[in-house]
Each structure stands twice: as structure tokens, then as C-alpha cells.
Scaffold this motif. Structure first.
Motif, mmCIF file in Angstrom:
data_model
loop_
_atom_site.group_PDB
_atom_site.id
_atom_site.type_symbol
_atom_site.label_atom_id
_atom_site.label_comp_id
_atom_site.label_asym_id
_atom_site.label_seq_id
_atom_site.Cartn_x
_atom_site.Cartn_y
_atom_site.Cartn_z
ATOM 1 N N ASN A 1 18.190 5.145 3.720
ATOM 2 C CA ASN A 1 17.601 4.232 3.039
ATOM 3 C C ASN A 1 16.824 4.870 1.898
ATOM 4 O O ASN A 1 16.613 4.182 1.001
ATOM 5 N N ALA A 2 16.247 6.108 2.226
ATOM 6 C CA ALA A 2 15.445 6.847 1.151
ATOM 7 C C ALA A 2 15.793 7.926 0.859
ATOM 8 O O ALA A 2 16.208 8.792 1.585
ATOM 9 N N VAL A 3 15.817 8.430 -0.580
ATOM 10 C CA VAL A 3 16.184 9.625 -1.105
ATOM 11 C C VAL A 3 15.274 10.154 -1.773
ATOM 12 O O VAL A 3 14.480 9.935 -2.581
ATOM 13 N N VAL A 4 15.067 11.672 -1.219
ATOM 14 C CA VAL A 4 13.945 12.631 -2.361
ATOM 15 C C VAL A 4 15.165 13.518 -2.828
ATOM 16 O O VAL A 4 15.775 14.363 -2.335
ATOM 17 N N TYR A 5 15.300 13.603 -4.081
ATOM 18 C CA TYR A 5 15.998 14.207 -4.823
ATOM 19 C C TYR A 5 15.307 15.775 -5.307
ATOM 20 O O TYR A 5 13.914 15.733 -5.680
ATOM 21 N N GLY A 6 16.187 16.591 -5.488
ATOM 22 C CA GLY A 6 15.648 18.012 -6.186
ATOM 23 C C GLY A 6 15.028 19.031 -5.637
ATOM 24 O O GLY A 6 14.579 20.111 -6.092
ATOM 25 N N ILE A 7 14.880 18.634 -4.206
ATOM 26 C CA ILE A 7 14.374 19.625 -3.106
ATOM 27 C C ILE A 7 15.021 19.918 -2.018
ATOM 28 O O ILE A 7 15.956 18.992 -1.612
ATOM 29 N N THR A 8 14.986 21.160 -1.320
ATOM 30 C CA THR A 8 15.789 21.372 -0.232
ATOM 31 C C THR A 8 14.646 21.662 0.947
ATOM 32 O O THR A 8 14.834 22.090 1.966
ATOM 33 N N ASP A 9 13.379 21.565 0.569
ATOM 34 C CA ASP A 9 12.164 21.882 1.573
ATOM 35 C C ASP A 9 12.124 20.629 2.392
ATOM 36 O O ASP A 9 11.598 19.632 1.782
ATOM 37 N N VAL A 10 12.672 20.812 3.700
ATOM 38 C CA VAL A 10 12.625 19.451 4.655
ATOM 39 C C VAL A 10 11.385 19.079 4.810
ATOM 40 O O VAL A 10 11.012 17.814 4.695
ATOM 41 N N ARG A 11 10.406 19.789 5.076
ATOM 42 C CA ARG A 11 9.063 19.691 5.285
ATOM 43 C C ARG A 11 8.440 18.664 4.251
ATOM 44 O O ARG A 11 7.609 17.914 4.342
#
Length: 145
Positions: A119-129
Motif C-alpha cells: 500500500n505504500a511506494v517509494v520511487y526512484g531508489i533500490t536501497d532497501v534500507r
């Protein structure tokens, strides 16, 4: 102190230093990463799902490379290549297909993207931490009265 005991203590200390702390009261979250081959995932893939959604295009390029000009011969060549596809390539194709379906389900329109609990998205990065930290900050702001 004997050598075996010293080795055991050193192993315990090093293990504690190398492992990230996990808080018992911190709820686990489902994490899905949608990325491409050129954007590797950073800071952990354990326990998360990673979709390389550009892999379908790459496989299609591999299957259609240097096909004969004759359409029937090209069809037969592509079919033979597809049938010889190994397990690794089959897994990559399934991963990309599933990733595209999930991306459509979530309404993701670009990548890289990291989805938390569906239900929530963070775009533009692949750094999971880093993405997890942003997600937790957002949750904390949303929880305020």
C-alpha cells in the motif's frame, strides 16, 4: 582461556557486530522491489521479493537475435530457442512476468520502486534500507493525531 573457548567468544562477538539488530516489537513488513537489470538492489534482499521487470525485453532480444529473413524459418528458429531455454532463463521470465502483473495491480508506472505492505511506494531508489527508513518516517507522521 583455552583456544576453543576464545574462538567461540570471538565468533559470538563478530556475529553480533555483523548482524543488524532486529527489534522484537517491530512488526515485519512485506517488501517488494520492482527494478531493472541496470539498477541493482542495495542493502539486502533477504526476505523480500525482487522483480526484474525489464527481463522480458532482454529475453525477447536473445530469442530473436540473428533470425533468418524467411518468416517460417524465423518462427521455427525462435521456437527451438524457446524450447531450449534453461531453468535459469525460465525463472527470470516468470519473475519478470509476475513483476509486471504486480506492478499493474499496484498501479506502479515506473521503476525502480519499492512497495511496502502492498500500500505504500517509494520511487526512484533500490536501497532497501533507505526506502524502509522513508516508509517508517511516513508511518510515524501518519500515526500522529
Amino acid at each position: 582461556m583455552n583456544s576453543a573457548r576464545a574462538h567461540l567468544i570471538l565468533s559470538i562477538v563478530l556475529t553480533g557486530m555483523l548482524c543488524e539488530p532486529v527489534l522484537a516489537d517491530e512488526p515485519s513488513i512485506a517488501i517488494e522491489v520492482f527494478t531493472g537489470s541496470m539498477n541493482p538492489v542495495a542493502n539486502g534482499t533477504d526476505g523480500i521479493t525482487v522483480y526484474y521487470i525489464d527481463r522480458i525485453d532482454r529475453i525477447q532480444q536473445e530469442l530473436s537475435k540473428d533470425l533468418p529473413a524467411n518468416p517460417e524459418a524465423a518462427k521455427q528458429t525462435a521456437l527451438r530457442r524457446f524450447q531450449r531455454m534453461d531453468n535459469r532463463l525460465s525463472h527470470e521470465l516468470a519473475n519478470a512476468s509476475n513483476g509486471l502483473v504486480q506492478a499493474m495491480h499496484y498501479g506502479i508506472d515506473r521503476y525502480p520502486a519499492i512497495v511496502f505492505d502492498g500500500n505504500a511506494v517509494v520511487y526512484g531508489i533500490t536501497d532497501v534500507r533507505a526506502a524502509t527508513q522513508r516508509y517508517r518516517q511516513w508511518q510515524a507522521r501518519e500515526a500522529r493525531p
